[in-house]
Design an enzyme around this catalytic site. Sequence first.
Site, PDB file in Angstrom:
ATOM      1  N   GLY A   7       0.838  -1.196   0.000  1.00 13.79           N
ATOM      2  CA  GLY A   7       0.000   0.000   0.000  1.00 13.79           C
ATOM      3  C   GLY A   7       0.867   1.238   0.000  1.00 13.79           C
ATOM      4  N   GLY A  12       3.479   5.100   3.173  1.00 14.03           N
ATOM      5  CA  GLY A  12       4.376   4.008   2.839  1.00 14.03           C
ATOM      6  C   GLY A  12       5.582   4.447   2.044  1.00 14.03           C
ATOM      7  CE  LYS A  79      -6.982   5.914   1.970  1.00 12.91           C
ATOM      8  NZ  LYS A  79      -6.858   7.183   2.733  1.00 12.91           N
ATOM      9  CG  ASN A 105      -5.450   7.137   9.682  1.00 12.44           C
ATOM     10  OD1 ASN A 105      -4.618   7.609  10.445  1.00 12.44           O
ATOM     11  ND2 ASN A 105      -5.746   7.703   8.516  1.00 12.44           N
ATOM     12  CE  LYS A 181      -2.395   9.850  13.425  1.00 14.51           C
ATOM     13  NZ  LYS A 181      -1.772   8.724  12.691  1.00 14.51           N
ATOM     14  CG  ASN A 185      -6.426  10.368  12.760  1.00 17.47           C
ATOM     15  OD1 ASN A 185      -5.741  11.289  12.316  1.00 17.47           O
ATOM     16  ND2 ASN A 185      -6.017   9.118  12.758  1.00 17.47           N
ATOM     17  CB  SER A 251      -5.832  10.612   5.359  1.00 17.58           C
ATOM     18  OG  SER A 251      -6.596  10.273   6.507  1.00 17.58           O
TER      19      SER A 251
END
Length: 303
Positions: A7, A12, A79, A105, A181, A185, A251
């Site tokens: 990915g 990445g 994802k 995420n 985190k 987000n 994102s």
Amino acid sequence: MKVAVMGAGAVGCFYGGMLARAGHDVVLIGRPQHVEAIARDGLRLEAQQFDERIGAPRVTASTEAAAVAGADLVLFCVKSTDTESAGASIKPHLGEHTLVLTLQNGVDNAERLRGVITQDVAAAVVYVATEMAGPGHVRHHGRGELVIEPARASETAARALIAAGVPTEISPNVRGALWAKLIVNCAYNALSAITQLPYGRLVQGAGVSDAMSDIVAECVAVAQADGVTLPPGVDGAVSHIAQTMPGQYSSTAQDLARGKRSEIDHLNGYVVQRGAALGVPTPANRLLQTLVRLIEDKAHAVI
């Protein structure tokens, strides 16, 4: 070390590029337009301190999951919506002792991936601002720290990342760090997506600070009800993001701008889901999830 990036988007390509600069052999597995550009011109890594192209033999690229074969370390960067399917695609090609590090995420990807593959899986919390500025071109806007879950080969991976210039630590409370985190987000991603504003401008809007406080309070209540030990200073971490990444679009904002489905169900939607299971009301997070879904549906509507 041989490294595969499953990915190879912005996250990445950044971490894969940093490892390649440090002398590791890296294969980037991604979309055809990026693979073709990297095969032709190498990976362009535009960081804050340098702007370089890294090509073969240090960096190669493929569209095939089979390219993970022989890797000591796999950076799993798909994802959250694709965790199980991508895990199944690499499963036949992984070595017995390969470490798969999830740089995604959400808070449950490592657990979900362990249900698909038998190799060691370690969750990582990612704090980086990046974007794909074009085919085979990753642009780094700031930060880059990783917090890694303990596993058999975590220390080896951490040493390699640190030597490559990536601040990395191994933490016994990665679950708490992942939730911290997630809270960040949830505070930023949907609002940045709906408004199509970067973080610095977003927080200047009237009422945004109070709205973020409502979102964060719901997330903290769900985390506590779920038995999560949050690290100290969550509120400060939320405000710190706008200061350290003022030009960054979330994102989710980048997904909506490209007409793509987002990870909203694994961000605010995950808080809604856990809140419902634990009896904790989450109206602010539910509203954000609903609005982002409506925007996605509009983009994908057949007229």
